[in-house]
Write a protein that holds these residues in place. Structure first.
Motif, PDB file in Angstrom:
ATOM      1  N   HIS A  48       0.812  -1.224   0.000  1.00 32.55           N
ATOM      2  CA  HIS A  48       0.000   0.000   0.000  1.00 32.55           C
ATOM      3  C   HIS A  48       0.848   1.278   0.000  1.00 32.55           C
ATOM      4  O   HIS A  48       0.313   2.375   0.143  1.00 32.55           O
ATOM      5  CB  HIS A  48      -0.923   0.002   1.223  1.00 32.55           C
ATOM      6  N   ASP A  51       0.281   4.267  -2.662  1.00 35.90           N
ATOM      7  CA  ASP A  51      -0.927   5.050  -2.378  1.00 35.90           C
ATOM      8  C   ASP A  51      -0.697   6.006  -1.215  1.00 35.90           C
ATOM      9  O   ASP A  51      -1.216   7.140  -1.207  1.00 35.90           O
ATOM     10  CB  ASP A  51      -2.099   4.122  -2.056  1.00 35.90           C
ATOM     11  N   TYR A  52       0.062   5.566  -0.231  1.00 34.99           N
ATOM     12  CA  TYR A  52       0.380   6.439   0.907  1.00 34.99           C
ATOM     13  C   TYR A  52       1.324   7.551   0.471  1.00 34.99           C
ATOM     14  O   TYR A  52       1.121   8.727   0.807  1.00 34.99           O
ATOM     15  CB  TYR A  52       1.015   5.595   2.021  1.00 34.99           C
ATOM     16  N   GLN A  54       1.573   8.777  -2.410  1.00 30.41           N
ATOM     17  CA  GLN A  54       0.879   9.662  -3.346  1.00 30.41           C
ATOM     18  C   GLN A  54      -0.167  10.539  -2.664  1.00 30.41           C
ATOM     19  O   GLN A  54      -0.688  11.467  -3.269  1.00 30.41           O
ATOM     20  CB  GLN A  54       0.227   8.817  -4.448  1.00 30.41           C
ATOM     21  N   LYS A  56      -3.015   9.331  -1.453  1.00 33.31           N
ATOM     22  CA  LYS A  56      -4.349   8.757  -1.617  1.00 33.31           C
ATOM     23  C   LYS A  56      -4.885   8.205  -0.302  1.00 33.31           C
ATOM     24  O   LYS A  56      -6.100   8.067  -0.130  1.00 33.31           O
ATOM     25  CB  LYS A  56      -4.317   7.633  -2.656  1.00 33.31           C
ATOM     26  N   LEU A  57      -3.974   7.859   0.599  1.00 36.60           N
ATOM     27  CA  LEU A  57      -4.340   7.361   1.919  1.00 36.60           C
ATOM     28  C   LEU A  57      -3.783   8.293   2.976  1.00 36.60           C
ATOM     29  O   LEU A  57      -2.649   8.767   2.847  1.00 36.60           O
ATOM     30  CB  LEU A  57      -3.766   5.956   2.149  1.00 36.60           C
ATOM     31  N   TYR A  62      -3.656   4.178   5.879  1.00 33.22           N
ATOM     32  CA  TYR A  62      -2.511   3.369   5.468  1.00 33.22           C
ATOM     33  C   TYR A  62      -2.187   2.297   6.494  1.00 33.22           C
ATOM     34  O   TYR A  62      -2.098   1.104   6.155  1.00 33.22           O
ATOM     35  CB  TYR A  62      -1.291   4.256   5.237  1.00 33.22           C
ATOM     36  N   ARG A  65      -4.604  -0.528   6.734  1.00 30.39           N
ATOM     37  CA  ARG A  65      -4.432  -1.526   5.667  1.00 30.39           C
ATOM     38  C   ARG A  65      -3.195  -2.381   5.912  1.00 30.39           C
ATOM     39  O   ARG A  65      -3.209  -3.585   5.661  1.00 30.39           O
ATOM     40  CB  ARG A  65      -4.337  -0.819   4.319  1.00 30.39           C
ATOM     41  N   SER A 138       3.603  13.163  -1.909  1.00 31.17           N
ATOM     42  CA  SER A 138       2.331  13.367  -1.225  1.00 31.17           C
ATOM     43  C   SER A 138       1.799  14.780  -1.427  1.00 31.17           C
ATOM     44  O   SER A 138       0.590  15.002  -1.405  1.00 31.17           O
ATOM     45  CB  SER A 138       2.483  13.080   0.278  1.00 31.17           C
ATOM     46  N   THR A 143       3.473   9.981  -7.957  1.00 31.13           N
ATOM     47  CA  THR A 143       4.710   9.346  -7.524  1.00 31.13           C
ATOM     48  C   THR A 143       5.601   9.075  -8.729  1.00 31.13           C
ATOM     49  O   THR A 143       5.127   8.868  -9.843  1.00 31.13           O
ATOM     50  CB  THR A 143       4.438   8.003  -6.810  1.00 31.13           C
TER      51      THR A 143
END
Length: 199
Positions: A48, A51-52, A54, A56-57, A62, A65, A138, A143
């Motif tokens: 994950h 996504d973190y 970027q 998104k979380l 994060y 998950r 972020s 990314t």
């Protein structure tokens, strides 16, 4: 001073370039807090991570998950702190190169895939004094190796690709930068960065 006379931009990745790999005891501390193994490449920590990085979380999402259960603010903060610690070991050889470039008047920036919590943790760290600009995925919403990341940096620096030397330890990031005309250098950890840059 015209553009040709001005020093070019050197843009450095953070992890495995400015910092070294986490130590085994760092992973042990993170895994003890998590209660599960995390260091192996296929773990939920890495699954994950983009996504973190970027944005998104958020932190709680994060780590929830990663741990496979709902995580509160306190544990998420603890995990973020331990995570930042394990990526905070600095590469002394790279610091020597940064000092050299800085003394020559070169303009330096960072471009790193990094979650907001870690970027905030590193704000004001001693190594940041060398850099005129800090770019974290972020904050950009993209990314590496996405081309938009590099275009964002070029626009922000108001400079041409050929005026930028980019240093990263990942081949895919170097290839993406080169596609846009950036002078990208693949750094191999443990190899003399000063020699790689031809300084």
């Amino acid at each position: 001073m015209n553009d040709r006379q001005q020093p070019g931009w050197y843009v450095f990745d953070y992890g495995m370039v400015i910092s070294t790999a986490p130590e085994p005891e760092d992973w042990e501390a993170l895994e003890e807090a998590a209660g599960i193994p995390l260091r192996h490449p296929g773990s939920s920590y890495w699954l994950h991570r983009l996504d973190y990085d970027q944005g998104k979380l958020d932190s709680r999402q994060y780590w929830s998950r990663v741990l496979g259960r709902d995580v509160g603010v306190g544990l998420a903060s603890e995990m973020d702190s331990l995570d930042a610690i394990q990526w905070s070991h600095l590469n002394l050889d790279t610091l020597d190169v940064l000092e050299l470039l800085h003394s020559r008047g070169s303009r330096l920036a960072v471009l790193s895939n990094m979650p907001a919590a870690m970027a905030e943790d590193f704000a004001g760290a001693a190594w940041t004094k060398y850099f005129a600009r800090l770019f974290f995925s972020s904050g950009i919403g993209l990314t590496k190796p996405e081309p938009g990341v590099f275009r964002h940096v070029l626009d922000a620096l108001a400079t041409a690709p050929a005026a930028v030397t980019f240093v990263d330890d990942k081949h895919e990031n170097v290839r993406a930068a080169r596609t846009l005309g950036i002078n990208a250098i693949h750094h191999t950890p443990g190899i003399d960065l000063q020699r790689e840059l031809g300084l």
